[in-house]
Motif scaffolding. Structure first.
Motif, PDB file in Angstrom:
ATOM      1  N   SER A 138       0.827  -1.204   0.000  1.00 23.12           N
ATOM      2  CA  SER A 138       0.000   0.000   0.000  1.00 23.12           C
ATOM      3  C   SER A 138       0.861   1.254   0.000  1.00 23.12           C
ATOM      4  CB  SER A 138      -0.915   0.005   1.227  1.00 23.12           C
ATOM      5  OG  SER A 138      -0.134  -0.035   2.402  1.00 23.12           O
ATOM      6  N   GLU A 139       0.325   2.317  -0.590  1.00 17.42           N
ATOM      7  CA  GLU A 139       0.939   3.637  -0.569  1.00 17.42           C
ATOM      8  C   GLU A 139      -0.168   4.664  -0.733  1.00 17.42           C
ATOM      9  OE1 GLU A 139       2.234   3.868  -5.272  1.00 17.42           O
ATOM     10  OE2 GLU A 139       3.697   3.177  -3.793  1.00 17.42           O
ATOM     11  N   VAL A 140       0.111   5.902  -0.406  1.00 22.14           N
ATOM     12  CA  VAL A 140      -0.909   6.938  -0.523  1.00 22.14           C
ATOM     13  C   VAL A 140      -1.366   7.047  -1.973  1.00 22.14           C
ATOM     14  CG1 VAL A 140      -1.378   9.402  -0.290  1.00 22.14           C
ATOM     15  CG2 VAL A 140      -0.042   8.225   1.451  1.00 22.14           C
ATOM     16  N   GLY A 141      -2.665   6.993  -2.181  1.00 22.96           N
ATOM     17  CA  GLY A 141      -3.231   7.053  -3.523  1.00 22.96           C
ATOM     18  C   GLY A 141      -3.509   5.699  -4.141  1.00 22.96           C
ATOM     19  N   SER A 142      -3.024   4.629  -3.512  1.00 21.85           N
ATOM     20  CA  SER A 142      -3.270   3.299  -4.068  1.00 21.85           C
ATOM     21  C   SER A 142      -4.624   2.768  -3.614  1.00 21.85           C
ATOM     22  CB  SER A 142      -2.162   2.325  -3.660  1.00 21.85           C
ATOM     23  OG  SER A 142      -2.166   2.117  -2.258  1.00 21.85           O
ATOM     24  N   ARG A 143      -5.153   1.830  -4.360  1.00 19.56           N
ATOM     25  CA  ARG A 143      -6.410   1.178  -4.035  1.00 19.56           C
ATOM     26  C   ARG A 143      -6.163  -0.314  -3.870  1.00 19.56           C
ATOM     27  NH1 ARG A 143      -7.588   5.180  -7.628  1.00 19.56           N
ATOM     28  NH2 ARG A 143      -9.386   6.523  -7.173  1.00 19.56           N
ATOM     29  N   LEU A 144      -6.707  -0.880  -2.794  1.00 19.87           N
ATOM     30  CA  LEU A 144      -6.573  -2.305  -2.545  1.00 19.87           C
ATOM     31  C   LEU A 144      -7.948  -2.885  -2.273  1.00 19.87           C
ATOM     32  CD1 LEU A 144      -3.313  -2.502  -0.386  1.00 19.87           C
ATOM     33  CD2 LEU A 144      -3.592  -3.052  -2.806  1.00 19.87           C
ATOM     34  N   PRO A 145      -8.118  -4.186  -2.469  1.00 17.33           N
ATOM     35  CA  PRO A 145      -9.445  -4.804  -2.334  1.00 17.33           C
ATOM     36  C   PRO A 145      -9.970  -4.771  -0.911  1.00 17.33           C
ATOM     37  CG  PRO A 145      -7.755  -6.471  -2.681  1.00 17.33           C
ATOM     38  CD  PRO A 145      -7.100  -5.155  -2.928  1.00 17.33           C
ATOM     39  N   LEU A 146     -11.279  -4.671  -0.786  1.00 15.89           N
ATOM     40  CA  LEU A 146     -11.904  -4.578   0.526  1.00 15.89           C
ATOM     41  C   LEU A 146     -11.799  -5.872   1.313  1.00 15.89           C
ATOM     42  CD1 LEU A 146     -15.166  -2.650  -0.438  1.00 15.89           C
ATOM     43  CD2 LEU A 146     -13.084  -1.700   0.572  1.00 15.89           C
ATOM     44  N   HIS A 147     -11.922  -7.011   0.637  1.00 18.44           N
ATOM     45  CA  HIS A 147     -12.034  -8.279   1.355  1.00 18.44           C
ATOM     46  C   HIS A 147     -10.709  -8.808   1.881  1.00 18.44           C
ATOM     47  CE1 HIS A 147     -10.602  -9.681  -2.542  1.00 18.44           C
ATOM     48  NE2 HIS A 147     -10.331 -10.850  -1.984  1.00 18.44           N
ATOM     49  N   ALA A 148      -9.570  -8.210   1.459  1.00 23.35           N
ATOM     50  CA  ALA A 148      -8.268  -8.786   1.796  1.00 23.35           C
ATOM     51  C   ALA A 148      -7.376  -7.850   2.590  1.00 23.35           C
ATOM     52  CB  ALA A 148      -7.547  -9.214   0.510  1.00 23.35           C
ATOM     53  N   THR A 149      -7.916  -6.735   3.074  1.00 22.24           N
ATOM     54  CA  THR A 149      -7.136  -5.773   3.848  1.00 22.24           C
ATOM     55  C   THR A 149      -7.898  -5.403   5.118  1.00 22.24           C
ATOM     56  OG1 THR A 149      -8.122  -3.917   2.633  1.00 22.24           O
ATOM     57  CG2 THR A 149      -6.035  -4.787   1.807  1.00 22.24           C
ATOM     58  N   GLY A 150      -7.165  -5.030   6.155  1.00 21.48           N
ATOM     59  CA  GLY A 150      -7.819  -4.673   7.410  1.00 21.48           C
ATOM     60  C   GLY A 150      -8.752  -3.489   7.264  1.00 21.48           C
ATOM     61  N   VAL A 151      -8.243  -2.394   6.676  1.00 21.88           N
ATOM     62  CA  VAL A 151      -9.094  -1.218   6.485  1.00 21.88           C
ATOM     63  C   VAL A 151     -10.256  -1.538   5.555  1.00 21.88           C
ATOM     64  CG1 VAL A 151      -7.369   0.546   7.015  1.00 21.88           C
ATOM     65  CG2 VAL A 151      -7.491  -0.396   4.701  1.00 21.88           C
ATOM     66  N   GLY A 152      -9.989  -2.359   4.544  1.00 21.83           N
ATOM     67  CA  GLY A 152     -11.045  -2.716   3.603  1.00 21.83           C
ATOM     68  C   GLY A 152     -12.163  -3.493   4.257  1.00 21.83           C
ATOM     69  N   LEU A 153     -11.805  -4.409   5.141  1.00 25.70           N
ATOM     70  CA  LEU A 153     -12.819  -5.204   5.839  1.00 25.70           C
ATOM     71  C   LEU A 153     -13.695  -4.332   6.736  1.00 25.70           C
ATOM     72  CD1 LEU A 153     -10.636  -8.308   6.660  1.00 25.70           C
ATOM     73  CD2 LEU A 153     -12.741  -8.344   5.313  1.00 25.70           C
ATOM     74  N   VAL A 154     -13.079  -3.333   7.390  1.00 23.09           N
ATOM     75  CA  VAL A 154     -13.877  -2.410   8.205  1.00 23.09           C
ATOM     76  C   VAL A 154     -14.857  -1.640   7.327  1.00 23.09           C
ATOM     77  CG1 VAL A 154     -13.756  -0.293   9.580  1.00 23.09           C
ATOM     78  CG2 VAL A 154     -12.198  -2.178  10.058  1.00 23.09           C
ATOM     79  N   LEU A 155     -14.375  -1.127   6.213  1.00 24.77           N
ATOM     80  CA  LEU A 155     -15.246  -0.368   5.307  1.00 24.77           C
ATOM     81  C   LEU A 155     -16.346  -1.254   4.732  1.00 24.77           C
ATOM     82  CD1 LEU A 155     -12.456   1.666   3.482  1.00 24.77           C
ATOM     83  CD2 LEU A 155     -14.073   2.540   5.163  1.00 24.77           C
ATOM     84  N   LEU A 156     -15.994  -2.499   4.414  1.00 25.18           N
ATOM     85  CA  LEU A 156     -16.981  -3.431   3.884  1.00 25.18           C
ATOM     86  C   LEU A 156     -18.012  -3.793   4.940  1.00 25.18           C
ATOM     87  CD1 LEU A 156     -17.869  -5.176   1.490  1.00 25.18           C
ATOM     88  CD2 LEU A 156     -16.260  -6.939   2.258  1.00 25.18           C
ATOM     89  N   ALA A 157     -17.572  -3.965   6.178  1.00 22.24           N
ATOM     90  CA  ALA A 157     -18.489  -4.336   7.262  1.00 22.24           C
ATOM     91  C   ALA A 157     -19.548  -3.274   7.501  1.00 22.24           C
ATOM     92  CB  ALA A 157     -17.696  -4.582   8.543  1.00 22.24           C
ATOM     93  N   HIS A 158     -19.197  -2.021   7.223  1.00 25.89           N
ATOM     94  CA  HIS A 158     -20.128  -0.917   7.477  1.00 25.89           C
ATOM     95  C   HIS A 158     -20.679  -0.314   6.181  1.00 25.89           C
ATOM     96  CE1 HIS A 158     -19.235  -0.789  11.796  1.00 25.89           C
ATOM     97  NE2 HIS A 158     -17.988  -1.064  11.453  1.00 25.89           N
ATOM     98  N   GLY A 159     -20.459  -1.004   5.065  1.00 22.48           N
ATOM     99  CA  GLY A 159     -20.856  -0.442   3.775  1.00 22.48           C
ATOM    100  C   GLY A 159     -22.231  -0.831   3.287  1.00 22.48           C
ATOM    101  N   GLY A 160     -22.908  -1.728   3.978  1.00 23.35           N
ATOM    102  CA  GLY A 160     -24.265  -2.090   3.583  1.00 23.35           C
ATOM    103  C   GLY A 160     -24.326  -3.284   2.643  1.00 23.35           C
ATOM    104  N   ASP A 161     -25.549  -3.781   2.436  1.00 24.48           N
ATOM    105  CA  ASP A 161     -25.764  -4.992   1.641  1.00 24.48           C
ATOM    106  C   ASP A 161     -25.410  -4.803   0.172  1.00 24.48           C
ATOM    107  OD1 ASP A 161     -26.641  -6.294   3.908  1.00 24.48           O
ATOM    108  OD2 ASP A 161     -28.765  -5.898   3.520  1.00 24.48           O
ATOM    109  N   GLU A 162     -25.684  -3.621  -0.360  1.00 21.23           N
ATOM    110  CA  GLU A 162     -25.414  -3.394  -1.785  1.00 21.23           C
ATOM    111  C   GLU A 162     -23.926  -3.480  -2.086  1.00 21.23           C
ATOM    112  OE1 GLU A 162     -26.221   0.019  -5.227  1.00 21.23           O
ATOM    113  OE2 GLU A 162     -27.335   0.064  -3.339  1.00 21.23           O
TER     114      GLU A 162
END
Length: 263
Positions: A138-162
């Motif tokens: 990871s680096e500033v400005g990069s995008r990584l998948p939600l299901h395989a990163t700690g921050v991504g999992l938090v965002l996915l957990a609170h992102g809703g069913d859609e």
């Protein structure tokens, strides 16, 4: 030629608008390892003939969005950066969060991240790292998948069913043996994240890495970002790290105006 006009590249049947082709060139740089690209690579990624890519890349260079080095490779120019830092929400988030992220780094001397949701990815808007910290992608400005990163999992957990449905529809990639991609297992994991207030990830995106992440909420209580510590996998049993990242997440949330709910 107007942006709204549709043109056809010779022999390709490409009816995208000129604007779409220009944005496709910008998108060619929007992936890991795309710091410097040749004209041929840009053309391939944008699905354009080389002459068309050459003409449009020249427009980007004249505007300042791209630069061409002595090695013949193209890089993102300062004009993009100048526009990016004007984005109010990420800029305010970074400004508010930075003192707390610095405290978290001083406490742990590990990689410290902050990311926001960007479509189906975690967009990293801040990163602090030490010399002895575990190497990460990871680096500033990069995008990584939600299901395989700690921050991504938090965002996915609170992102809703859609959001969850869209991630599943995109067929999440199993990067390492520990990467979780099964729908049922992911659902249970996201429920646990919401219940405990933090996400744990071990050897899912990067070998020998452990990530613990927590949400950041705005004044309405909505999750607007996630922060994380990424350390060597041997640190996964350290109970202090989940506590530290949750405390930092709450501190940033309070700075954004969130008030603790009454009992």
């Amino acid at each position: 030629m107007r942006d709204a006009e549709r043109v056809t590249d010779e022999g390709r049947g490409d009816v995208r608008s000129v604007a779409s082709k220009i944005f496709a060139i910008a998108d060619a740089f929007d992936r890991p390892g795309a710091d410097a690209l040749s004209l041929t690579t840009i053309a391939q990624r944008a699905q354009l003939p080389v002459p068309t890519a050459h003409r449009l890349v020249g427009e980007w260079v004249r505007w300042g969005g791209l630069t061409r080095g002595d090695d013949g490779l193209y890089r993102v120019g300062l004009r993009f950066w100048m526009l990016g830092v004007r984005a109010p929400s990420p800029r305010r988030l970074r400004a508010v969060a930075l003192p707390h992220l610095e405290d978290l780094y001083e406490l742990t001397r590990e990689n410290v991240h902050m990311a926001v949701l960007d479509q189906q990815s975690a967009l990293y808007i801040e990163r602090l790292s030490g010399h002895a910290a575990v190497p990460i992608v990871s680096e500033v400005g990069s995008r990584l998948p939600l299901h395989a990163t700690g921050v991504g999992l938090v965002l996915l957990a609170h992102g809703g069913d859609e959001l969850f449905a869209s991630v599943l529809a995109a067929q999440p990639v199993k990067y390492l043996p520990g990467t979780m991609t099964d729908e049922g297992a992911l659902r249970r994991r996201l429920a646990e994240i919401r219940a405990t207030g933090h996400a744990r990830s071990v050897n899912e995106m990067t070998e020998d890495s452990f990530s613990v992440a927590a949400p950041v909420r705005d004044h309405t209580g909505e999750v607007v970002a996630a922060i994380s510590i990424v350390a060597h996998a041997r640190s996964s049993s350290d109970a202090r790290l989940p506590l530290a990242v949750q405390i930092a997440g709450r501190a940033i949330s309070r700075a954004l105006g969130m008030r603790a709910p009454r009992d």
